[in-house]
Design a protein around this motif. Structure first.
Motif, mmCIF file in Angstrom:
data_model
loop_
_atom_site.group_PDB
_atom_site.id
_atom_site.type_symbol
_atom_site.label_atom_id
_atom_site.label_comp_id
_atom_site.label_asym_id
_atom_site.label_seq_id
_atom_site.Cartn_x
_atom_site.Cartn_y
_atom_site.Cartn_z
ATOM 1 N N LEU A 293 32.395 34.568 45.190
ATOM 2 C CA LEU A 293 31.342 34.303 44.213
ATOM 3 C C LEU A 293 31.086 35.531 43.344
ATOM 4 C CD1 LEU A 293 29.241 32.448 42.979
ATOM 5 C CD2 LEU A 293 27.672 33.087 44.823
ATOM 6 N N LEU A 294 31.059 36.705 43.950
ATOM 7 C CA LEU A 294 30.854 37.929 43.168
ATOM 8 C C LEU A 294 31.966 38.109 42.137
ATOM 9 C CD1 LEU A 294 29.626 40.176 46.072
ATOM 10 C CD2 LEU A 294 28.352 39.757 43.955
ATOM 11 N N ARG A 295 33.195 37.837 42.526
ATOM 12 C CA ARG A 295 34.310 37.955 41.577
ATOM 13 C C ARG A 295 34.197 36.916 40.457
ATOM 14 N NH1 ARG A 295 37.988 41.575 43.596
ATOM 15 N NH2 ARG A 295 38.089 41.806 45.854
ATOM 16 N N ASP A 296 33.630 35.744 40.762
ATOM 17 C CA ASP A 296 33.413 34.724 39.727
ATOM 18 C C ASP A 296 32.283 35.117 38.779
ATOM 19 O OD1 ASP A 296 35.431 33.143 40.771
ATOM 20 O OD2 ASP A 296 34.063 31.792 41.835
ATOM 21 N N LEU A 297 31.258 35.793 39.311
ATOM 22 C CA LEU A 297 30.095 36.153 38.503
ATOM 23 C C LEU A 297 30.339 37.358 37.597
ATOM 24 C CD1 LEU A 297 27.286 35.748 41.198
ATOM 25 C CD2 LEU A 297 27.611 34.322 39.169
ATOM 26 N N LEU A 298 31.186 38.275 38.034
ATOM 27 C CA LEU A 298 31.365 39.519 37.281
ATOM 28 C C LEU A 298 31.867 39.331 35.847
ATOM 29 C CD1 LEU A 298 32.444 42.022 40.035
ATOM 30 C CD2 LEU A 298 30.529 42.253 38.448
ATOM 31 N N PRO A 299 32.817 38.447 35.574
ATOM 32 C CA PRO A 299 33.212 38.273 34.163
ATOM 33 C C PRO A 299 32.055 37.806 33.271
ATOM 34 C CG PRO A 299 34.875 37.338 35.608
ATOM 35 C CD PRO A 299 33.691 37.683 36.470
ATOM 36 N N ALA A 300 31.234 36.911 33.779
ATOM 37 C CA ALA A 300 30.080 36.452 32.993
ATOM 38 C C ALA A 300 29.072 37.589 32.819
ATOM 39 C CB ALA A 300 29.425 35.254 33.671
ATOM 40 N N PHE B 129 20.607 34.057 39.671
ATOM 41 C CA PHE B 129 20.522 33.139 40.814
ATOM 42 C C PHE B 129 21.788 33.231 41.665
ATOM 43 C CE2 PHE B 129 17.146 29.865 39.250
ATOM 44 C CZ PHE B 129 16.310 30.905 38.916
ATOM 45 N N GLY B 130 22.934 33.432 41.019
ATOM 46 C CA GLY B 130 24.179 33.644 41.754
ATOM 47 C C GLY B 130 24.129 34.925 42.563
ATOM 48 N N TYR B 131 23.546 35.956 41.978
ATOM 49 C CA TYR B 131 23.361 37.222 42.704
ATOM 50 C C TYR B 131 22.506 36.996 43.949
ATOM 51 C CZ TYR B 131 21.412 41.776 43.851
ATOM 52 O OH TYR B 131 20.995 42.904 44.519
ATOM 53 N N ASN B 132 21.425 36.243 43.806
ATOM 54 C CA ASN B 132 20.571 35.935 44.953
ATOM 55 C C ASN B 132 21.358 35.208 46.044
ATOM 56 O OD1 ASN B 132 18.390 37.068 43.634
ATOM 57 N ND2 ASN B 132 17.562 35.117 42.939
ATOM 58 N N LEU B 133 22.228 34.303 45.628
ATOM 59 C CA LEU B 133 23.058 33.583 46.596
ATOM 60 C C LEU B 133 23.999 34.537 47.318
ATOM 61 C CD1 LEU B 133 24.100 31.034 47.964
ATOM 62 C CD2 LEU B 133 25.436 30.551 45.899
ATOM 63 N N THR B 134 24.572 35.498 46.598
ATOM 64 C CA THR B 134 25.480 36.447 47.258
ATOM 65 C C THR B 134 24.743 37.308 48.271
ATOM 66 O OG1 THR B 134 25.279 38.203 45.580
ATOM 67 C CG2 THR B 134 27.015 36.554 45.265
ATOM 68 N N GLU C 27 18.064 28.627 56.180
ATOM 69 C CA GLU C 27 17.242 27.823 55.264
ATOM 70 C C GLU C 27 17.345 28.364 53.840
ATOM 71 O OE1 GLU C 27 13.236 26.602 57.011
ATOM 72 O OE2 GLU C 27 13.918 28.213 58.350
ATOM 73 N N SER C 28 17.342 29.683 53.736
ATOM 74 C CA SER C 28 17.471 30.312 52.429
ATOM 75 C C SER C 28 18.798 29.948 51.777
ATOM 76 C CB SER C 28 17.361 31.833 52.565
ATOM 77 O OG SER C 28 17.602 32.455 51.335
ATOM 78 N N LEU C 29 19.861 29.922 52.580
ATOM 79 C CA LEU C 29 21.182 29.597 52.046
ATOM 80 C C LEU C 29 21.224 28.184 51.469
ATOM 81 C CD1 LEU C 29 24.138 30.315 51.572
ATOM 82 C CD2 LEU C 29 24.610 29.545 53.906
ATOM 83 N N VAL C 30 20.674 27.234 52.186
ATOM 84 C CA VAL C 30 20.674 25.848 51.709
ATOM 85 C C VAL C 30 19.925 25.742 50.379
ATOM 86 C CG1 VAL C 30 19.822 23.518 52.196
ATOM 87 C CG2 VAL C 30 20.919 24.845 54.006
#
Length: 135
Positions: free
Chosen positions: A82-89, A62-67, A36-39
């Motif tokens: 997702l972590l690799r996508d978030l790290l540059p930002a 929020f992306g961190y929470n998703l990971t 449920e949390s994932l959705v």
């Protein structure tokens, strides 16, 4: 209750509503209702990206929470991507920023604990953790 109140009285406050939904997602994660949390967390992250862009600090959070949810469900490939996508930002926040360090730590954890880990993945995880510990 916060989500219902925000929906009823502050429906124009999208960011506050997303924050309340994110809190619900974190609570679901904490009590073990990972699916449920994932959705909910995916929905909130997608809406945050659409409204604020990928480089906004709250979008990164929020992306961190998703990971975290993806890792708890054992979805290693999705979490590392997702972590690799978030790290540059996140690097724009600074290499010593807590959120940047948390993302790196999660990436190292995901690389080193997935069932089909590789030597290269373990070496990368070690390098990442050494960088995090130095900060």
């Amino acid at each position: 209750a916060s989500v219902a109140l925000r929906r009823r009285y502050w429906s124009h406050d999208i960011q506050g509503f997303l924050g309340a939904q994110s809190s619900v997602g974190s609570c679901l994660e904490a009590i073990g209702r990972h699916d449920e949390s994932l959705v909910l967390t995916r929905e909130v992250y997608a809406r945050k990206v659409a409204t604020c862009g990928v480089s906004h600090v709250s979008t990164i959070l929020f992306g961190y929470n998703l990971t975290v949810t993806l890792i708890s469900l054992g979805r290693w490939d999705e979490s590392t991507a997702l972590l690799r996508d978030l790290l540059p930002a996140a690097s724009a926040l600074g290499s010593d920023h807590k959120l940047t360090l948390n993302l790196k730590e999660n990436l190292a954890y995901a690389l080193s604990t997935q069932p089909d880990y590789t030597r290269e993945g373990l070496l990368e995880a070690e390098t990442i953790l050494q960088d995090v510990v130095q900060r």
